[in-house]
Design a protein around this motif. Structure first.
Motif, PDB file in Angstrom:
ATOM      1  N   PRO A 142       4.917  -5.329  -2.683  1.00 19.13           N
ATOM      2  CA  PRO A 142       5.348  -5.343  -1.380  1.00 19.13           C
ATOM      3  C   PRO A 142       6.106  -4.141  -0.936  1.00 19.13           C
ATOM      4  N   ASN A 150      -2.762  -6.465   4.062  1.00 17.13           N
ATOM      5  CA  ASN A 150      -1.726  -7.358   3.548  1.00 17.13           C
ATOM      6  C   ASN A 150      -1.709  -8.752   3.905  1.00 17.13           C
ATOM      7  N   GLU A 163       5.461  -7.720   4.737  1.00 16.08           N
ATOM      8  CA  GLU A 163       5.236  -9.119   4.337  1.00 16.08           C
ATOM      9  C   GLU A 163       6.100 -10.060   4.853  1.00 16.08           C
TER      10      GLU A 163
END
Length: 409
Positions: free
Chosen positions: A151, A348, A318
């Protein structure tokens, strides 16, 4: 673009606004009608598609009565209304269709203008986007295994200072500087004494060591005005600061908490389209969670009024998606105003929940088609293409539909 084009030609369809939807509308109609597009900007490359283009102000051409229909599809509601009124002054019978974000205003205009209609691109897009949640998933042209990536680090956006607070501080600083200069020369005070005197007056805590008792009338008037202005401005600054702190506290309380839901739909980007999508989802009985990067978004109060939880954060990262319950969501709809942002949010979301249905708002229709065909993005829609298609159907239909009348359906 056709040579020697002028406003004196006899176009069948006149389109004001070389926007995305305006050019797509022109491309759709040029095969059947003589189309004229009018805009203030120079001719775009798409003008070579066969329709006429004139760079001019948004005023009705003198031969407007010979047209089959007039469209006003600029990006500004106010400008589209102004164009419609200008056309109606020249012709009482020509049909006029405009685009309006504020549909309630459109229905009010219909009551007063004959042969007038409008469409709301956000409403049209919202219905199309919401329907995609229930549609069968299209097959992928090619499927590649998912890649689990690290991430990206979350970068907090810089805090914005309230402009009103900055203006109030600028005013009070200007008063202090000008007053210091005045009393330095008018009362023969040293610079440090003049600063000290002005500060004590502005703070209304004068100690009496320096006073205007024996000063000129002008100095006394300046002193009175300075104290009044300082007290008023200080009260305004305190009010603005308190309001700003309260807004931030409310944002932390209501927008930065983790949502504990499952089987819900995430809507990212609470703008005009996002609000319409949320309203449409609620009508269909869906549980909705909104996500927006701005804590002071224009439409957030309306979302809160509907009882919809809103997470404040950047959905490209995230953390914001997890706070909105992405791992347990059944669908995500990203309708921000940037194609790449929507794409990144969609990808994502697939990393956090491979089974989630992804619906994106994409301005570029070619990119939208490619995403739906080659990536695990189930649906990607171009709002301007949706609006252009509906507008084209209005003029292509034979006979012209009831929408031209001034009666609300």
């Amino acid at each position: 673009m056709r040579p020697n084009v002028s406003l004196l030609d006899s176009p069948e369809v006149i389109i004001f606004g070389a926007t995305h939807r305006g050019m797509r509308l022109a491309n759709r109609l040029v095969a059947r009608f003589n189309v004229l597009v009018i805009d203030r900007a120079p001719a775009p490359p798409e003008a070579s598609s066969g329709w006429n283009y004139v760079q001019a102000d948004f005023t009705a051409p003198p031969n407007v009565e010979g047209a089959r229909v007039v469209f006003a599809v600029t990006d500004e509601d106010k400008l589209n209304i102004r164009i419609a009124l200008a056309v109606r002054r020249l012709s009482k019978t020509i049909p006029i269709v405009i685009t309006l974000v504020q549909s309630r205003l459109g229905w009010k205009l219909i009551r007063h203008l004959d042969r007038f209609s409008f469409i709301s691109p956000p409403e049209l897009a919202a219905k199309k986007i919401v329907e995609a949640i229930y549609a069968p998933k299209p097959p992928l042209a090619s499927r590649t295994p998912p890649v689990i990536a690290e991430p990206a680090p979350e970068i907090r956006p810089p805090r914005r200072v309230d402009r009103l607070i900055v203006r109030a501080l600028s005013i009070i600083a200007s008063l202090a500087v000008l007053s210091t200069i005045y009393f330095h020369f008018a009362e023969n005070l040293s610079w440090i004494d003049s600063v000290y005197f002005v500060v004590t007056m502005m703070a209304t805590v004068g100690f009496g060591d320096i006073s205007l008792r024996t000063s000129s009338t002008l100095s006394k008037i300046v002193g009175i005005l300075l104290m009044i202005a300082s007290v008023t401005n200080t009260a305004v600054i305190f009010a603005l600061v308190s309001d700003s702190l309260l807004k931030r506290r409310l944002a932390l309380t209501f927008g930065r908490r983790r949502v504990k839901q499952s089987g819900h739909v995430l809507v990212v980007g609470i703008g005009s389209v996002g609000l319409e999508v949320i309203e449409e989802l609620i009508k269909r009985g869906e549980r909705v969670v909104g996500v927006d990067v701005k804590a002071d978004g224009k439409y957030l109060p309306q979302v809160h009024a509907m009882g919809v939880p809103a997470v404040i954060g950047d959905a490209k990262f995230e953390r914001a998606l997890r706070d909105a319950g992405m791992p347990d969501a059944k669908a995500i709809i990203s309708v921000t105003s940037d194609d790449l942002t929507n794409l990144e949010i969609g990808l994502n979301a697939k990393l956090l929940n491979p089974d989630v249905r992804v619906v994106l708002r994409i301005y570029d229709p070619d990119l939208a088609q490619s995403l739906a065909e080659h990536l695990d993005i189930h649906f990607a829609f171009s709002m301007s293409s949706i609006a252009a298609s509906v507008l084209a159907q209005l003029v292509e239909s034979e006979p012209q539909p009831q929408i031209w009348t001034s009666e609300k359906a």
